[in-house]
Design an enzyme around this catalytic site. Structure first.
Site, PDB file in Angstrom:
ATOM      1  N   CYS A  25     -28.854  46.497  12.153  1.00 43.67           N
ATOM      2  CA  CYS A  25     -27.497  46.914  12.488  1.00 43.67           C
ATOM      3  C   CYS A  25     -27.313  48.425  12.325  1.00 43.67           C
ATOM      4  CB  CYS A  25     -26.447  46.167  11.697  1.00 43.67           C
ATOM      5  SG  CYS A  25     -24.843  46.388  12.500  1.00 43.67           S
TER       6      CYS A  25
ATOM      7  N   ASP B  24     -35.605  40.282  13.068  1.00 43.59           N
ATOM      8  CA  ASP B  24     -35.852  41.669  12.659  1.00 43.59           C
ATOM      9  C   ASP B  24     -37.327  42.011  12.452  1.00 43.59           C
ATOM     10  OD1 ASP B  24     -33.117  41.934  12.585  1.00 43.59           O
ATOM     11  OD2 ASP B  24     -32.944  41.959  10.401  1.00 43.59           O
TER      12      ASP B  24
ATOM     13  N   ALA C 184     -26.977  39.290  16.510  1.00 44.00           N
ATOM     14  CA  ALA C 184     -26.616  39.056  17.912  1.00 44.00           C
ATOM     15  C   ALA C 184     -27.876  39.006  18.781  1.00 44.00           C
ATOM     16  CB  ALA C 184     -25.681  40.159  18.392  1.00 44.00           C
TER      17      ALA C 184
ATOM     18  N   CYS D  62     -23.491  45.644  18.465  1.00 49.13           N
ATOM     19  CA  CYS D  62     -23.077  46.321  17.243  1.00 49.13           C
ATOM     20  C   CYS D  62     -21.564  46.495  17.258  1.00 49.13           C
ATOM     21  CB  CYS D  62     -23.774  47.686  17.201  1.00 49.13           C
ATOM     22  SG  CYS D  62     -23.705  48.406  15.596  1.00 49.13           S
TER      23      CYS D  62
END
Ligand code: FAD
Length: 408
Positions: free
Chosen positions: A163, A300, A311, A343
């Site tokens: 993020c 990630d 997302a 974001c």
């Protein structure tokens, strides 16, 4: 040593791993699927920004892992220590060796708190905080409320981070609070970012700059936090000039919000599955491993150059589920991920710029609106709709908002 075997083994039961398990199980209920996950807690991390602004109850961001693991999936509570892809097995710390027909790596990334000298000793005290930890996000809110005047510093480490907007979100929401309380004249807010630009997608930079100006933020790019002395309330930064020369400067602070440097996890770095930087090396469209066809990666931990967000994971799990099942049957892989990430930039209390973009910074809005505009509806989406969607749809294999717009 046990030698248990499953059709699909998923390493990591976080956002991507649990959602993927649910999506595959929905499509193919007869498959045996195990998630290897050491933690007994599952976190909804995207709400921690709101917790740090007094807008969300931190206790609603955590659930027992047993509740997050989808029905019909076996949870093996252990940590993977080694990958042996040629033997199609992983080694764990507590449950021996687990074999698989297909493997998905979804282990997330490492928050490298130790990467900043003096930080771990002072986190959670001396005015030093971070929304990147469940236990510290409430401390951010406590500090924001208490600060009447002085220096407030917010930092952003080098990319990639999860993020990428979260460091700025903490800045804007804190400033909004202080502005609302008429304290902004007495509090000087500064933002120090390692990056050369305020945001990676150029269309969002000017809308964000308007808030930098509104809150009179002292903006410092190419500036990396390297050391903190909590009791002395001093932070040190390496500042890079246009010629690449680096100078070290020190700054006093009353409040310091730190986002830690982020790297690949150590156990992944040592495995045969990763690229030179330690990220699981998958094709950026199919999410299939580039050397081991029965291995996939989501979330990630992968090498895909998208914004590392829940997302993105929401979209990736659909692609990975379809491609995993096709690969089992020896078919061509049908689905392609376009790099979607999102974001929600909380620029003021009650308004969000919902940045949504794919590979190459292409803007791909889910809704037919100008996504560079701050919106109340996007705030309501983030605060109320997305948390509900996460627990009740994404983790249950119901793919609403995972197929639309950007994802094809
Ligand atoms: P995680 O959810 O972190 O899960 C990884 C799992 O792997 C963990 O459960 C971990 O215990 C497990 N694991 C680790 N090591 C091992 C091992 N050796 N063996 C087995 N399992 C292991 N995203 C958004 O979409 N929108 C936002 O607004 C947003 N805001 C954010 C704000 C903050 C402050 C933070 C911290 C994150 C934010 N994110 C946001 C990012 C989002 O939370 C992550 O991108 C998402 O959780 C990634 O999912 P993941 O499954 O890859 O990793």
């Amino acid at each position: 040593m046990s030698h248990i075997s499953y059709d699909i083994v998923i390493v990591g039961g976080g956002s991507a791993g649990s959602a993927l398990a649910a999506s595959v199980k929905k499509r193919a209920p007869s498959l045996t699927i195990a998630i290897i996950e050491p933690s007994d807690k599952h976190y909804y991390q995207p709400a921690w920004t709101l917790v740090g602004a007094g807008e969300f109850d931190v206790n609603k961001t955590v659930r027992p892992m047993a509740e997050a693991i989808p029905d019909g999936i076996t949870w093996l509570q252990a940590a993977v220590t080694e990958f042996q892809p040629t033997e199609k097995q992983v080694v764990t710390d507590k449950l021996g060796t687990i074999q698989y027909t297909q493997l998905v790596v979804a282990a997330g990334l490492k928050l490298n708190w130790e990467g900043i000298k003096g930080l771990t000793e002072t986190l959670g005290k001396n005015g030093v905080t971070s929304n990147y930890r469940f236990d510290l996000a409430p401390y951010t809110w406590q500090l924001v409320q208490q600060l009447e005047s002085g220096e407030a510093i917010f930092t952003q480490p080098p990319m990639p981070i999860k993020c990428a907007g979260a460091p700025q979100k903490a800045l804007y929401l804190s400033c909004a609070e202080w502005q609302g309380k008429n304290r902004l004249g007495h509090i000087k807010a500064s933002f120090y970012s390692s990056t050369p630009a305020l945001f990676g997608v150029k269309e969002y930079v000017e809308p964000l700059m308007q808030y930098i100006r509104r809150y009179k933020v002292n903006l410092n790019l190419n500036s990396t936090l390297v050391e903190v002395d909590g009791p002395a309330k001093t932070a040190w930064f390496n500042v890079k000039d246009a010629d690449g020369n680096v100078t070290r400067i020190s700054k006093p602070f009353d409040l310091l919000h730190v986002v830690p440097p982020q790297t690949a996890l150590d156990f992944l770095k040592q495995s045969p599955l990763v690229n030179a930087d330690g990220w699981v090396e998958v094709d950026q469209h199919s999410l299939q491993h580039v050397r081991y066809p029965e291995v996939f990666g989501v979330g990630d931990c992968t090498s895909t150059p998208n914004a590392k967000t829940a997302a993105a994971a929401r979209k990736q799990v659909v692609i990975a589920a379809e491609n995993l099942l096709a690969q089992r049957e020896g078919k061509a892989l049908p689905s392609r991920y376009d790099g979607y990430g999102s974001c929600p930039l909380t620029v003021e209390k009650g308004k969000i710029i919902l940045a949504e973009f794919g590979y190459g910074g292409k803007i791909v809005p889910t809704f037919p609106w100008d996504s560079t505009k701050p919106r109340r509806s996007a705030w309501l989406l983030k605060k109320y709709v997305l948390p509900w969607l996460y627990w009740n749809l994404m983790l249950k294999g119901r793919e609403w908002l995972a197929r639309c717009g950007a994802c094809g």
